[in-house]
Write an enzyme that holds these catalytic residues in place. Structure first.
Site, PDB file in Angstrom:
ATOM      1  N   ASP A   3       0.878  -1.419   0.329  1.00  0.00           N
ATOM      2  CA  ASP A   3       0.187  -0.116  -0.087  1.00  0.00           C
ATOM      3  C   ASP A   3       0.883   1.005  -0.047  1.00  0.00           C
ATOM      4  O   ASP A   3       1.992   1.177   0.519  1.00  0.00           O
ATOM      5  CB  ASP A   3      -0.982   0.173   1.306  1.00  0.00           C
ATOM      6  N   HIS A  37       2.001   3.411  -8.890  1.00  0.00           N
ATOM      7  CA  HIS A  37       2.089   1.957  -9.375  1.00  0.00           C
ATOM      8  C   HIS A  37       3.399   1.491  -9.918  1.00  0.00           C
ATOM      9  O   HIS A  37       3.546   0.186  -9.803  1.00  0.00           O
ATOM     10  CB  HIS A  37       0.812   1.896 -10.216  1.00  0.00           C
ATOM     11  N   LEU A  67       9.932 -20.777  -5.084  1.00  0.00           N
ATOM     12  CA  LEU A  67       9.050 -19.845  -4.394  1.00  0.00           C
ATOM     13  C   LEU A  67       7.778 -19.883  -5.152  1.00  0.00           C
ATOM     14  O   LEU A  67       7.312 -19.731  -6.328  1.00  0.00           O
ATOM     15  CB  LEU A  67       9.371 -18.523  -4.623  1.00  0.00           C
TER      16      LEU A  67
HETATM   17  C1  IPE Z   1      -5.431  -2.784   0.001  1.00  0.00           C
HETATM   18  O1  IPE Z   1      -5.055  -1.283  -0.214  1.00  0.00           O
HETATM   19  C2  IPE Z   1      -5.467  -3.566  -1.521  1.00  0.00           C
HETATM   20  C3  IPE Z   1      -4.114  -3.513  -2.263  1.00  0.00           C
HETATM   21  C4  IPE Z   1      -3.047  -3.318  -1.743  1.00  0.00           C
HETATM   22  C5  IPE Z   1      -4.392  -3.981  -3.482  1.00  0.00           C
HETATM   23  P1  IPE Z   1      -6.195  -0.215  -0.426  1.00  0.00           P
HETATM   24  O2  IPE Z   1      -5.567   1.000  -0.525  1.00  0.00           O
HETATM   25  O3  IPE Z   1      -7.515  -0.605  -1.288  1.00  0.00           O
HETATM   26  O4  IPE Z   1      -6.791  -0.294   1.094  1.00  0.00           O
HETATM   27  P2  IPE Z   1      -7.681   0.661   1.705  1.00  0.00           P
HETATM   28  O5  IPE Z   1      -8.865   1.354   0.939  1.00  0.00           O
HETATM   29  O6  IPE Z   1      -6.825   1.654   2.179  1.00  0.00           O
HETATM   30  O7  IPE Z   1      -8.171   0.141   2.856  1.00  0.00           O
HETATM   31  C1  IPE Z   2      -1.690   0.254  -3.376  1.00  0.00           C
HETATM   32  O1  IPE Z   2      -1.267   1.609  -3.398  1.00  0.00           O
HETATM   33  C2  IPE Z   2      -2.053  -0.238  -4.854  1.00  0.00           C
HETATM   34  C3  IPE Z   2      -3.447  -0.780  -4.868  1.00  0.00           C
HETATM   35  C4  IPE Z   2      -4.301  -0.690  -3.945  1.00  0.00           C
HETATM   36  C5  IPE Z   2      -3.932  -1.051  -6.207  1.00  0.00           C
HETATM   37  P1  IPE Z   2      -2.504   2.542  -3.322  1.00  0.00           P
HETATM   38  O2  IPE Z   2      -3.040   2.851  -4.820  1.00  0.00           O
HETATM   39  O3  IPE Z   2      -3.739   2.185  -2.436  1.00  0.00           O
HETATM   40  O4  IPE Z   2      -1.878   3.852  -2.696  1.00  0.00           O
HETATM   41  P2  IPE Z   2      -2.387   4.860  -1.710  1.00  0.00           P
HETATM   42  O5  IPE Z   2      -2.812   4.046  -0.635  1.00  0.00           O
HETATM   43  O6  IPE Z   2      -3.589   5.680  -2.487  1.00  0.00           O
HETATM   44  O7  IPE Z   2      -1.275   5.748  -1.400  1.00  0.00           O
HETATM   45 MG    MG Z   3      -3.967   2.410  -0.681  1.00  0.00          MG
END
Ligand code: IPE
Ligand code: IPE
Ligand code: MG
Length: 253
Positions: A33, A50, A144
């Site tokens: 995240d 990303h 893995l």
């Molecule tokens: C969780 O992250 C899902 C992934 C890392 C793919 P999110 O950014 O979607 O989660 P919330 O919304 O902060 O809980």
């Molecule tokens: C995690 O990073 C990737 C996915 C959930 C796909 P985020 O896109 O949630 O990044 P933040 O949380 O907005 O910084």
């Molecule tokens: Mg996120």
């Protein structure tokens, strides 16, 4: 800085040799995240975050192989993530496609077996095809087991399992009176994998966001502020070092 966090940040990054060989986690799960915030801090579009996140993952996969970790499960796209703007969703799906193609050779070189964890019915055809192709092409690798969670939601996974079990019982394939935890697990997307020993979540959020709820019953949690694209080899080694300080009791003394 509080005392606790200053103690934390003072730990030197261990080398692979300094880690205890006999307490390497068998299964590591990661909620990757913070990509969007990483980009925002650099005044870049979320997409850039990303992309940088894929690089971080590449390094972590390599490190897992090196440490002899057997299973790695990463959260790449949740069922809830479909609610994001369409252009971000499309960018992510394309990024999965491209990265998978780019990495296939490396997976085979490093003995990495790819497996998609998630509800396959709702994944766009082209994406699913690429993943199923990667699964086939890496099926004989055994260093893995790399589970990639896409269109994954844990509650949905559990409901699906309940439906499949109901149908199997109706066909007399299983005896419902004898249903136990092990058999139940075999109906989850992670069938055949041991439960995660260690769950890492980056970006400073202290929640599990519908990830592996059943499987993390006795998992060790590690929450760090580092944003996912900044989580590199040294961060991962440090995380494993912290895992090795834990005393896992499983309810015993
Ligand atoms: C969780 O992250 C899902 C992934 C890392 C793919 P999110 O950014 O979607 O989660 P919330 O919304 O902060 O809980
Ligand atoms: C995690 O990073 C990737 C996915 C959930 C796909 P985020 O896109 O949630 O990044 P933040 O949380 O907005 O910084
Ligand atoms: Mg996120």
């Amino acid at each position: 800085m509080s005392l606790i966090s200053s103690i934390f940040s003072s730990v030197r990054v261990p080398t692979v040799k300094e880690l205890k060989k006999n307490s390497i986690p068998e299964h590591v799960a990661i909620i990757m995240d913070g990509n969007g915030r990483w980009a925002a801090r650099r005044k870049l579009p979320r997409f850039a975050g990303h992309k940088a996140g894929v690089e971080a993952l590449r390094e972590v996969v390599k490190t897992c192989v090196q440490l002899g970790i057997k299973f790695l499960t990463v959260f790449s796209f949740s069922i809830e993530n479909w609610q994001r703007p369409k252009d971000e969703v499309n960018f992510l799906l394309n990024l999965f496609l491209e990265s998978l193609k780019e990495e296939l050779e490396n997976f085979n070189k490093n003995g990495v077996r790819v497996f998609l964890v998630g509800d396959r019915k709702l994944i766009p055809h082209e994406i699913l095809e690429a993943f199923e192709n990667a699964e086939k092409k890496t099926a004989n690798n055994n260093k893995l087991f790399f589970n990639i969670a896409i269109n994954y939601g844990s509650r949905q996974e559990i409901v699906e399992a309940a439906k499949k079990i109901y149908k199997a019982a109706a066909r007399n394939d299983i005896n419902i009176e004898k249903l136990d935890e092990k058999t139940f697990s075999d109906y989850l997307f992670t069938k055949g994998c041991p439960d995660p020993d260690f769950l890492i979540r980056t970006s400073g959020e202290y929640r599990v966001s519908n990830f592996l709820l059943w499987q993390i019953a006795y998992c060790e949690f590690y929450f760090v502020k580092t944003l996912w694209p900044d989580f590199k080899r040294k961060n991962f080694l440090k995380a494993i070092y912290y895992y090795q300080q834990r005393n896992r009791r499983f309810g015993r003394l």
